[in-house]
Scaffold this active site. Sequence first.
Site, PDB file in Angstrom:
ATOM      1  N   GLY A  30       0.832  -1.207   0.000  1.00 21.05           N
ATOM      2  CA  GLY A  30       0.000   0.000   0.000  1.00 21.05           C
ATOM      3  C   GLY A  30       0.860   1.248   0.000  1.00 21.05           C
ATOM      4  O   GLY A  30       2.087   1.196  -0.145  1.00 21.05           O
ATOM      5  N   SER A  31       0.218   2.398   0.178  1.00 25.29           N
ATOM      6  CA  SER A  31       0.935   3.669   0.183  1.00 25.29           C
ATOM      7  C   SER A  31       1.877   3.779   1.365  1.00 25.29           C
ATOM      8  O   SER A  31       2.929   4.408   1.279  1.00 25.29           O
ATOM      9  CB  SER A  31      -0.067   4.834   0.254  1.00 25.29           C
ATOM     10  OG  SER A  31      -1.078   4.672  -0.691  1.00 25.29           O
ATOM     11  N   PHE A  32       1.496   3.179   2.486  1.00 23.97           N
ATOM     12  CA  PHE A  32       2.241   3.377   3.719  1.00 23.97           C
ATOM     13  C   PHE A  32       3.086   2.179   4.131  1.00 23.97           C
ATOM     14  O   PHE A  32       4.012   2.303   4.898  1.00 23.97           O
ATOM     15  CB  PHE A  32       1.285   3.722   4.870  1.00 23.97           C
ATOM     16  CG  PHE A  32       0.514   4.983   4.634  1.00 23.97           C
ATOM     17  CD1 PHE A  32       1.101   6.224   4.818  1.00 23.97           C
ATOM     18  CD2 PHE A  32      -0.795   4.934   4.184  1.00 23.97           C
ATOM     19  CE1 PHE A  32       0.403   7.382   4.581  1.00 23.97           C
ATOM     20  CE2 PHE A  32      -1.505   6.104   3.943  1.00 23.97           C
ATOM     21  CZ  PHE A  32      -0.896   7.332   4.145  1.00 23.97           C
ATOM     22  N   ALA A  33       2.753   0.985   3.651  1.00 20.89           N
ATOM     23  CA  ALA A  33       3.451  -0.193   4.159  1.00 20.89           C
ATOM     24  C   ALA A  33       3.294  -1.382   3.222  1.00 20.89           C
ATOM     25  O   ALA A  33       2.417  -1.407   2.363  1.00 20.89           O
ATOM     26  CB  ALA A  33       2.896  -0.567   5.534  1.00 20.89           C
ATOM     27  N   LYS A  34       4.190  -2.357   3.393  1.00 20.35           N
ATOM     28  CA  LYS A  34       4.062  -3.645   2.724  1.00 20.35           C
ATOM     29  C   LYS A  34       3.357  -4.587   3.690  1.00 20.35           C
ATOM     30  O   LYS A  34       3.601  -4.540   4.890  1.00 20.35           O
ATOM     31  CB  LYS A  34       5.440  -4.208   2.393  1.00 20.35           C
ATOM     32  CG  LYS A  34       6.216  -3.385   1.383  1.00 20.35           C
ATOM     33  CD  LYS A  34       7.618  -3.943   1.218  1.00 20.35           C
ATOM     34  CE  LYS A  34       8.423  -3.069   0.266  1.00 20.35           C
ATOM     35  NZ  LYS A  34       9.826  -3.531   0.165  1.00 20.35           N
ATOM     36  N   ASP A 103     -12.790   9.397  11.681  1.00 16.66           N
ATOM     37  CA  ASP A 103     -13.213  10.084  10.456  1.00 16.66           C
ATOM     38  C   ASP A 103     -13.558   9.037   9.401  1.00 16.66           C
ATOM     39  O   ASP A 103     -12.783   8.728   8.511  1.00 16.66           O
ATOM     40  CB  ASP A 103     -12.122  11.035   9.950  1.00 16.66           C
ATOM     41  CG  ASP A 103     -12.604  11.873   8.772  1.00 16.66           C
ATOM     42  OD1 ASP A 103     -13.808  12.127   8.707  1.00 16.66           O
ATOM     43  OD2 ASP A 103     -11.776  12.250   7.926  1.00 16.66           O
TER      44      ASP A 103
END
Length: 300
Positions: A30-34, A103
Amino acid sequence: SLKVPRELLRSFPHSKRVGSYLVGKMINKGSFAKVMEGLHIGTGEKTLETENSYYMVMELCAGGDLMDRICERKRLEEREVRRYTRQILSAVDHLHKHGIVHDLKIENFLLDEHNNIKIVFGLSNTLKAESLSLELLSTQCGSPAYAAPELLAHRKYGPKVDVWSGVSMFAMLTGTLPFTVEPFNIKQLHQKMVSGEISSIPSDISKVSFVLSLLEPDPDKRPSVREAMEERWINEGHAKKPLHTLSHKNLCPEDLNSSVLTYMTESLGYSLSEVIHTLTTNRPSAIMASYHLLLNKLNR
């Protein structure tokens, strides 16, 4: 049996061992992590945590995601929306009690095989639990189409941004979002929210009047999650099941499963006193993870 077959450990394709885990192939990125596949050596369960990273194989949500369900059916029945909304509000109240403001957006709702809502964590923020009603946050998070107006205006915000998840309830009931701007313009979107300019309201307004109350642009006038949970619409047909938040009490030594404790001390080498102390003080750790993974395995 709690014992992990040696064959399972030998046959698990992995590139390295990290602490109590074997690290396997990458499942997704993903954008932040594998997201890596990991095997916990002590229990044979697929999950992984290290000091610096978390690799999580989460439960399978066989029901797919809620957005797909709405797209398939165009709009959901009122009874089904009520059921989902009750689950979402209960979960949000639980998060707020732990100082977490999420949110929410509809893409973050998945369904398990029993058609129950599972909330996926994308972006969230934290408040000090003792001052939830007073403290305000300023970090931006979430998607504009679902974000409360105070977020779009870059103002301080609090737990009531999660009540704005009425946007998702509206989408379930109508198959459309309440506030849309084509082509997209964030200032115009905010203006529509503030003026209450809802795109299209179904003729059967009674179904969405509760949801509309959640889309109050002024957070001071917007109901709290607890107030929303007590609304008549949300409790219709559930007189015998009052909406409440699940709370988990700390385990007592006598609540602990003796088979799991024996396995952890004799096979995994943990100290009995350390295991009992960790579990009764509810301290997140490898011991806590091992105990619950083993207990789930035993119960299966």
